[in-house]
Write a protein that holds these residues in place. Structure first.
Motif, PDB file in Angstrom:
ATOM      1  N   LEU A 199      33.729  45.033  68.500  1.00 26.97           N
ATOM      2  CA  LEU A 199      34.670  44.444  67.504  1.00 26.97           C
ATOM      3  C   LEU A 199      34.431  43.439  66.693  1.00 26.97           C
ATOM      4  N   LEU A 200      33.408  43.201  66.366  1.00 28.68           N
ATOM      5  CA  LEU A 200      32.902  42.231  65.507  1.00 28.68           C
ATOM      6  C   LEU A 200      33.432  42.570  64.365  1.00 28.68           C
ATOM      7  N   GLU A 201      33.888  41.672  63.439  1.00 27.67           N
ATOM      8  CA  GLU A 201      34.535  41.816  62.085  1.00 27.67           C
ATOM      9  C   GLU A 201      33.789  40.887  60.981  1.00 27.67           C
ATOM     10  N   THR A 202      33.614  39.461  61.637  1.00 29.74           N
ATOM     11  CA  THR A 202      33.023  38.581  60.873  1.00 29.74           C
ATOM     12  C   THR A 202      31.602  37.858  61.439  1.00 29.74           C
ATOM     13  N   LEU A 203      30.886  37.830  60.461  1.00 28.64           N
ATOM     14  CA  LEU A 203      29.514  37.100  61.164  1.00 28.64           C
ATOM     15  C   LEU A 203      28.988  36.082  60.037  1.00 28.64           C
ATOM     16  N   ARG A 204      28.960  35.107  60.550  1.00 35.18           N
ATOM     17  CA  ARG A 204      28.437  34.098  59.673  1.00 35.18           C
ATOM     18  C   ARG A 204      27.352  33.249  60.231  1.00 35.18           C
ATOM     19  N   LEU A 205      25.988  33.219  59.194  1.00 39.46           N
ATOM     20  CA  LEU A 205      24.840  32.699  59.585  1.00 39.46           C
ATOM     21  C   LEU A 205      24.671  31.414  58.774  1.00 39.46           C
ATOM     22  N   LYS A 206      24.458  30.291  59.197  1.00 37.43           N
ATOM     23  CA  LYS A 206      24.302  29.032  58.244  1.00 37.43           C
ATOM     24  C   LYS A 206      22.969  28.536  58.736  1.00 37.43           C
TER      25      LYS A 206
END
Length: 463
Positions: A199-206
């Motif tokens: 269900l993942l809609e947003t992925l942020r890698l910092k």
């Protein structure tokens, strides 16, 4: 009814808790000074945020910071001990030096899972760590095992400088938003996470490191938003095949990009401020920009503006962009002029242009794609872009100082902007708190008021 009547005094505590829940945790806590009725309302809010930044002052000595951090931890302990609500929605925890308080960190996270929180934000990164530095920092905290067991209830998760086991993400099937930062992670772990979170809609890698490359090609993903912020991607190669993004943000070095079938793109941000050399990579940026053709909102940086015209097509894209709102983060240096022209020519439907002026990386070895005079470039001697004449309605200039280069560009836009309705000049705050420089910049704006205006309907505001 008496205008001085306190309407809140007639409301039940249950409703006051709902009202306080719309505030930030810090603002909700401040409501305790309003009256006796509000004294403990903030303790019952459903969104809890333990943030050491509200207690620890980085400009003070380490000894003082140590005492302040103790106060912060004591505050969290007391809040947890006195909290009576059965459920909380979200919990945030920010602590840059958790080593001396590992038991407290465990208890705070346990407090979230035992109260069925659907959102968990754990940030143990140190604000003194430099995002643009080559040095990487090992995670200082390990995700407690009970979080994996609680995973099915989580819809959003943030882990900064917090080590975790990607193979145990199989229980996180309900997560829609995931943010990972300041950690060692490889592409294999990323792919495992994507498979475990359907269900993942947003992925942020910092500031993630140890990524040899970045590739997403699984079919059927719901991923709509992707942020790659200053990650160490060793081979500077990124390929997306499958997900159709609505929002895409990339911050890092110039590399090879392959983003297929991005017809649903709404907004994109491109920041190549980490690029240290002016190289012949204009073709890479040209191809990337072509793949982002559908984006209605686009932000690009100074490095992008300097490099993009160095490809095979220095004047503009062969297939135009659909961008309606364009933001240029620029120093308005002459090195950026050809890139600004390139973007205007490639955006025939542009309606709003924001020129965000600030410090930028200017390449000393820059070579323009064609010879030009900085002043004549913004004159009749060069072809005027279609959007400037026909579609551009609003121009915002942030950080206005009234420099010669700024005046060149603004004179050009006003002289040919037949459709312009607004020009908003936001004077720079640079130069201290006495306001003298800002007053000078406001005075320079008077020059702009005297420029010829192709549009009779344009209004100029100086703010």
């Amino acid at each position: 009814m008496d205008r001085n009547t306190d309407m809140f005094s007639n409301l039940p505590s249950s409703l006051l808790i709902i009202i306080a829940s719309f505030l930030s945790f810090k603002e909700a806590a401040r409501t305790c000074i309003l009256s006796k009725q509000w004294l403990n309302i903030w303790r019952e809010v459903e969104n809890v945020d333990f943030d050491e930044n509200n207690f620890v002052k980085l400009d003070e000595s380490e000894e003082n910071q140590k005492v302040q951090r103790e106060v912060f931890i004591n505050f969290a302990r007391q809040f947890i001990a006195n909290h009576s609500q059965q459920v909380i929605k979200t919990l945030g925890l920010r602590c840059s030096k958790p080593g001396n308080f590992l038991v407290d960190m465990q208890n705070i996270v346990m407090f979230a899972t035992s109260h069925n929180a659907t959102g968990l934000r754990l940030d143990f990164s140190d604000p003194t760590w430099r995002e643009d530095a080559i040095m990487n920092h090992e995670a200082v905290f390990e995700l407690p095992s009970h979080v994996y067991e609680h995973g099915q209830a989580l819809e959003s998760l943030k882990l900064f400088s917090c080590w975790f086991d990607a193979s145990k993400f199989t229980n996180f099937s309900a997560i829609k938003s995931l943010s990972l930062g300041w950690i060692n992670i490889n592409i294999g772990s990323i792919l495992v996470i994507l498979e475990s979170c359907p269900l993942l809609e947003t992925l942020r890698l910092k500031k993630c490191w140890n990524l040899e490359y970045f590739e997403i090609s699984q079919p059927g993903l719901r991923l709509q938003n992707l942020v790659l912020d200053k990650c160490d991607i060793r081979h500077e190669w990124l390929a997306i095949e499958g997900p159709r993004f609505q929002f895409f943000k990339y911050s890092g070095k110039v590399g090879q990009f392959l983003l297929e079938n991005q017809r649903d793109m709404v907004e994109a941000e491109l920041d190549f401020g980490m690029q240290t050399e002016f190289e012949e990579v204009g073709a890479f940026l040209y191809d990337l920009l072509q793949e982002l053709f559908a984006a209605r909102i686009l932000t690009v940086c100074s490095v992008f503006l300097q490099i993009i015209p160095s490809g095979d097509e220095p004047l503009g894209l062969q297939a135009p962009l659909d961008v309606r709102k364009l933001t240029l983060k620029t120093a308005l240096h002459s090195n950026e002029y050809c890139g600004i022209k390139f973007m205007l020519r490639s955006s025939p439907r542009l309606e709003t242009l924001t020129i965000d002026i600030g410090p930028a990386r200017i390449f000393p070895d820059y070579e323009p794609p064609y010879p030009f005079d900085p002043e004549e470039l913004w004159s009749r001697n060069f072809q005027v872009e279609f959007c400037v004449i026909e579609t551009l309605r609003v121009v915002n200039v942030k950080g206005f100082k009234g420099t010669r280069n700024e005046l060149y560009v603004l004179r050009y836009l006003l002289h040919f902007g037949r459709a312009m309705q607004e020009l908003n000049l936001y004077a720079s705050n640079e130069g201290g708190d006495n306001g003298e420089n800002r007053e000078f910049y406001m005075g320079r704006a008077q020059i702009v008021l005297g420029f010829y205006k192709a549009s009779r309907n344009v209004s100029i505001s100086v703010l």
